[in-house]
Design a protein around this motif. Structure first.
Motif, PDB file in Angstrom:
ATOM      1  N   VAL A   1      -8.320  83.498  36.836  1.00  9.67           N
ATOM      2  CA  VAL A   1      -9.086  82.970  35.703  1.00  9.67           C
ATOM      3  C   VAL A   1      -9.685  84.162  34.961  1.00  9.67           C
ATOM      4  O   VAL A   1     -10.387  84.981  35.564  1.00  9.67           O
ATOM      5  N   TRP A   2      -9.420  84.251  33.666  1.00 11.57           N
ATOM      6  CA  TRP A   2      -9.886  85.403  32.894  1.00 11.57           C
ATOM      7  C   TRP A   2     -10.153  85.004  31.446  1.00 11.57           C
ATOM      8  O   TRP A   2      -9.763  83.934  30.992  1.00 11.57           O
ATOM      9  N   ALA A   3     -10.834  85.904  30.736  1.00 10.82           N
ATOM     10  CA  ALA A   3     -11.102  85.711  29.307  1.00 10.82           C
ATOM     11  C   ALA A   3     -11.270  87.071  28.643  1.00 10.82           C
ATOM     12  O   ALA A   3     -11.661  88.047  29.290  1.00 10.82           O
ATOM     13  N   SER A   4     -10.995  87.128  27.360  1.00 13.29           N
ATOM     14  CA  SER A   4     -11.105  88.393  26.626  1.00 13.29           C
ATOM     15  C   SER A   4     -12.548  88.876  26.537  1.00 13.29           C
ATOM     16  O   SER A   4     -12.794  90.074  26.486  1.00 13.29           O
ATOM     17  N   TRP A   5     -13.502  87.966  26.547  1.00 13.01           N
ATOM     18  CA  TRP A   5     -14.919  88.321  26.428  1.00 13.01           C
ATOM     19  C   TRP A   5     -15.535  88.744  27.761  1.00 13.01           C
ATOM     20  O   TRP A   5     -16.689  89.149  27.829  1.00 13.01           O
ATOM     21  N   CYS A   6     -14.781  88.672  28.833  1.00 16.03           N
ATOM     22  CA  CYS A   6     -15.275  88.915  30.192  1.00 16.03           C
ATOM     23  C   CYS A   6     -15.114  90.390  30.573  1.00 16.03           C
ATOM     24  O   CYS A   6     -13.989  90.865  30.764  1.00 16.03           O
ATOM     25  N   SER A   7     -16.227  91.105  30.696  1.00 19.95           N
ATOM     26  CA  SER A   7     -16.156  92.534  31.042  1.00 19.95           C
ATOM     27  C   SER A   7     -15.634  92.747  32.457  1.00 19.95           C
ATOM     28  O   SER A   7     -14.917  93.712  32.722  1.00 19.95           O
TER      29      SER A   7
ATOM     30  N   CYS B   1     -13.440  90.934  33.909  1.00 26.95           N
ATOM     31  CA  CYS B   1     -11.992  90.704  33.836  1.00 26.95           C
ATOM     32  C   CYS B   1     -11.282  91.982  33.390  1.00 26.95           C
ATOM     33  O   CYS B   1     -10.217  92.327  33.912  1.00 26.95           O
ATOM     34  N   ARG B   2     -11.877  92.674  32.453  1.00 24.65           N
ATOM     35  CA  ARG B   2     -11.294  93.944  32.012  1.00 24.65           C
ATOM     36  C   ARG B   2     -11.351  94.976  33.121  1.00 24.65           C
ATOM     37  O   ARG B   2     -10.467  95.811  33.253  1.00 24.65           O
ATOM     38  N   GLN B   3     -12.401  94.899  33.936  1.00 27.00           N
ATOM     39  CA  GLN B   3     -12.559  95.808  35.071  1.00 27.00           C
ATOM     40  C   GLN B   3     -11.416  95.607  36.076  1.00 27.00           C
ATOM     41  O   GLN B   3     -10.906  96.577  36.625  1.00 27.00           O
ATOM     42  N   GLU B   4     -11.003  94.375  36.314  1.00 30.32           N
ATOM     43  CA  GLU B   4      -9.962  94.105  37.305  1.00 30.32           C
ATOM     44  C   GLU B   4      -8.553  94.198  36.733  1.00 30.32           C
ATOM     45  O   GLU B   4      -7.571  94.171  37.483  1.00 30.32           O
ATOM     46  N   HIS B   5      -8.421  94.340  35.430  1.00 26.53           N
ATOM     47  CA  HIS B   5      -7.116  94.255  34.777  1.00 26.53           C
ATOM     48  C   HIS B   5      -6.108  95.275  35.315  1.00 26.53           C
ATOM     49  O   HIS B   5      -4.950  94.931  35.567  1.00 26.53           O
ATOM     50  N   GLN B   6      -6.528  96.508  35.514  1.00 27.42           N
ATOM     51  CA  GLN B   6      -5.601  97.535  36.001  1.00 27.42           C
ATOM     52  C   GLN B   6      -5.089  97.198  37.399  1.00 27.42           C
ATOM     53  O   GLN B   6      -3.914  97.401  37.707  1.00 27.42           O
TER      54      GLN B   6
ATOM     55  N   SER C   1      -4.747  89.720  21.827  1.00 29.48           N
ATOM     56  CA  SER C   1      -5.067  91.094  21.432  1.00 29.48           C
ATOM     57  C   SER C   1      -5.362  91.968  22.654  1.00 29.48           C
ATOM     58  O   SER C   1      -4.889  93.102  22.748  1.00 29.48           O
ATOM     59  N   VAL C   2      -6.120  91.430  23.603  1.00 27.42           N
ATOM     60  CA  VAL C   2      -6.415  92.172  24.833  1.00 27.42           C
ATOM     61  C   VAL C   2      -5.121  92.476  25.583  1.00 27.42           C
ATOM     62  O   VAL C   2      -4.918  93.595  26.069  1.00 27.42           O
ATOM     63  N   LEU C   3      -4.252  91.488  25.684  1.00 24.85           N
ATOM     64  CA  LEU C   3      -2.987  91.700  26.394  1.00 24.85           C
ATOM     65  C   LEU C   3      -2.106  92.735  25.698  1.00 24.85           C
ATOM     66  O   LEU C   3      -1.444  93.534  26.363  1.00 24.85           O
ATOM     67  N   ARG C   4      -2.100  92.734  24.371  1.00 25.46           N
ATOM     68  CA  ARG C   4      -1.323  93.740  23.635  1.00 25.46           C
ATOM     69  C   ARG C   4      -1.859  95.147  23.902  1.00 25.46           C
ATOM     70  O   ARG C   4      -1.096  96.095  24.047  1.00 25.46           O
ATOM     71  N   MET C   5      -3.176  95.274  23.993  1.00 23.16           N
ATOM     72  CA  MET C   5      -3.790  96.594  24.195  1.00 23.16           C
ATOM     73  C   MET C   5      -3.702  97.083  25.639  1.00 23.16           C
ATOM     74  O   MET C   5      -3.575  98.284  25.867  1.00 23.16           O
ATOM     75  N   THR C   6      -3.772  96.175  26.606  1.00 25.17           N
ATOM     76  CA  THR C   6      -3.917  96.593  28.005  1.00 25.17           C
ATOM     77  C   THR C   6      -2.715  96.261  28.876  1.00 25.17           C
ATOM     78  O   THR C   6      -2.661  96.700  30.028  1.00 25.17           O
TER      79      THR C   6
END
Length: 179
Positions: A70-76, A78-83, A110-115
């Protein structure tokens, strides 16, 4: 005598509240038990985030081990775990299915395109309809679903190397061995 008890009542109530607070502070908020552990995944149908012409349904989580993230673009967090998810996406022992939760589709794309995109499929749940059925409290959360569609584990918070090595990897190895 009755008047003296009246003055002790607020003190007793205060003491009880302090005890409850101390007990609550000792609990780990990441260990919120899920009533769905050991039960079949809820039935659902969601449009796919990356291809709205396709639908993600509960049957897509049967037949192989799945990590439902479960994730969202606004979730910091989530970005931390993305890698970590990007690294895990290379593992052929399971699929990673995203549940984009309470989000704007364009922001998520947009987040998926960038990361990068670690997900095999992504369901889009902007109104939390499926999130409610899964008992989602917040993002990120990750569920392990076995080959029969049974929820075997729920992790609250980011998945990192420690979570992978100590919890998820042994569970997935066990599920794979059970076949």
């Amino acid at each position: 005598m009755a008047k003296s008890w009246r003055f002790l009542i607020p003190l007793i109530i205060f003491g009880a509240l302090v005890i409850l607070l101390v007990i609550g502070l000792g609990k780990d908020p990441r260990k919120v038990p899920s009533p769905l552990i050991g039960k079949p995944i809820p039935e659902f149908s969601l449009p796919e985030l990356t291809d709205t012409g396709r639908t993600l349904v509960d049957d897509d989580l049967r037949g192989q081990i799945s990590l439902v993230n479960v994730w969202a673009s606004w979730c910091s967090s989530c970005r931390q775990e993305h890698q970590a998810l990007m690294v895990l996406s290379e593992n052929p022992d399971f699929q990673i299915v995203g549940l984009n939760w309470k989000d704007d589709a364009q922001d998520a794309l947009s987040v998926l395109r960038m990361t990068g995109n670690p997900y095999d499929r992504i369901g889009y749940d902007p109104d939390n309809d499926v999130g409610i059925e899964w008992g989602v409290y917040g993002a990120p959360e990750t569920f392990v679903v076995d080959q029969q569609g049974i929820i075997r584990y729920k992790h609250i918070g980011p998945v990192d190397r420690k979570v992978w090595e100590e919890t998820l990897q042994p569970l997935i190895a066990q599920l794979k061995a059970e076949g």
